[in-house]
Write an enzyme that holds these catalytic residues in place. Sequence first.
Site, PDB file in Angstrom:
ATOM      1  N   ASP A 113      -2.785   3.397  -9.319  1.00  0.00           N
ATOM      2  CA  ASP A 113      -1.755   2.608  -9.993  1.00  0.00           C
ATOM      3  C   ASP A 113      -0.777   2.090  -8.947  1.00  0.00           C
ATOM      4  O   ASP A 113      -1.179   1.828  -7.819  1.00  0.00           O
ATOM      5  CB  ASP A 113      -1.063   3.440 -11.077  1.00  0.00           C
ATOM      6  CG  ASP A 113      -0.540   2.588 -12.236  1.00  0.00           C
ATOM      7  OD1 ASP A 113       0.262   1.682 -11.979  1.00  0.00           O
ATOM      8  OD2 ASP A 113      -0.940   2.830 -13.387  1.00  0.00           O
ATOM      9  N   HIS A 162      -1.774  -1.008  -7.778  1.00  0.00           N
ATOM     10  CA  HIS A 162      -1.297  -2.158  -8.553  1.00  0.00           C
ATOM     11  C   HIS A 162      -0.211  -2.935  -7.825  1.00  0.00           C
ATOM     12  O   HIS A 162       0.257  -3.945  -8.331  1.00  0.00           O
ATOM     13  CB  HIS A 162      -0.776  -1.704  -9.919  1.00  0.00           C
ATOM     14  CG  HIS A 162      -1.861  -1.243 -10.839  1.00  0.00           C
ATOM     15  ND1 HIS A 162      -1.619  -0.866 -12.143  1.00  0.00           N
ATOM     16  CD2 HIS A 162      -3.201  -1.102 -10.660  1.00  0.00           C
ATOM     17  CE1 HIS A 162      -2.754  -0.495 -12.716  1.00  0.00           C
ATOM     18  NE2 HIS A 162      -3.726  -0.633 -11.825  1.00  0.00           N
TER      19      HIS A 162
END
Length: 459
Positions: free
Chosen positions: A255, A278
């Site tokens: 993430d 991300h």
Amino acid sequence: MRSSTVFALLSAMTGVIASQFELPANVPRSIEEFRQKHPYEGKWKYPHKRPIVKIRSSRNDTDDVADEFKAGLKKANHGGTLYLPKDELFVIGKPLDLTFLNDVQVHWDGEVRFTNDTPYWQANAFTHPFQNSIMFWKWGGKDIKIYGEGVLNGNGQRWWNEFAGGEILDPDNQYLRPILFYAENATNFEMEGIHEKDSPCWTNFIVTSKGITFSDVVVTAESNNASALPKNTDFFDSLNIEDLTVKRTWVNIGDDCFSPKSNATNIHVDTMYCNGTHGQSMGSLGQYAGEKSFIQDVVIENVWMLNGQHGARLKTWAGPDVGYGFIDNVTFRNFYQANNEYAAFLDSCYFNIDAETCAQYPSMMNISNIVFENFSGYTSGKYGLAVAKLTCSTNPDAVCENITFKNFTITSPCGDPVVICDGIKGDIGMDCVSADSTEAVAALSKTCSVPLATVSPSF
């Protein structure tokens, strides 16, 4: 990410791609090379001139020494050092409240591992209302230093397996996963040298704290199950923090590589290697109705972003029940990127808000004084020629101004790069086109792909 699909270096890629982007010389390709380039010297910096406290280690993988760990910290408190020797295991099987700390150090060369009894932890873990978080333990106090070459192991595989297909921001989600390291009301906290491994959810969550430093840490989350990859394992999340420094960090997770959230000021990140993440994210902000949130005075520089979703990212919530606030004075500088979707991305319709709802209830967050400086590398081709997309809120009361690109040379493997921007007041420093323009539509349609780069050697 699985270790077989991790860190990308262009020397391992095809000649076509390598010709587009060359990383600077001596960029590390593995944890071992990272440690060679950035040797951790903490154990030599902190000779044992303080009283040393030792505790017994676990006899096996189920031998819980949580009580001994807490007792050791109490004994080392007020001027001592808890010592966790190399090659020794310390299993933690119940929640620990460690918010009483004052002038304490932990020389951490062994492994601390949490048990993976998921029903037990879900019933007994500490809780925080933000995004319905739970935590194995909570640290707090002042003048706390954790240092060494040991491991903090979240034992995350079972959690990832059981959460597969779930979504942390789904309001109906009932499967909660613990945060690996949580601290609250901490002043002058340092963590350095540690390998944070396989967190079930966020890796670090720091709340209402000041004077926080992470340096020379390695953060990984790697699954042995292709259908249950690590999810929401952000390296860093926060609420209400001031004076944060992150230096020389290797992150391979599932993430955000870095993502301070509501009410963060005076942040400096320098030298970070991120794979499969991300992005370097501001936020998300504005999730909760009526609440003011902000991020201000941030510099993130000397960053390698590889095989991920986005590079530099800002995300603010839209919808009928959201908060308000601002992101101001943020500089993303010296970003080297390979195989990311967008090199720079401003999302004012977070989270999963459709266009109609976003138009009806646009974000109430102001965005100002944002700089994307010295960006090089190439995108993945997922969005065709588009290498950056900045979409400001359509709210007439929301400010979106003084957003600039300087020496932004990101390329697309699909052809000549295009930057998409909407709603920004003033000149951004380079050409950009609106998302509904024929140029943008054409650019987004020309998709292509590049191979995942791989580590040699793998880790």
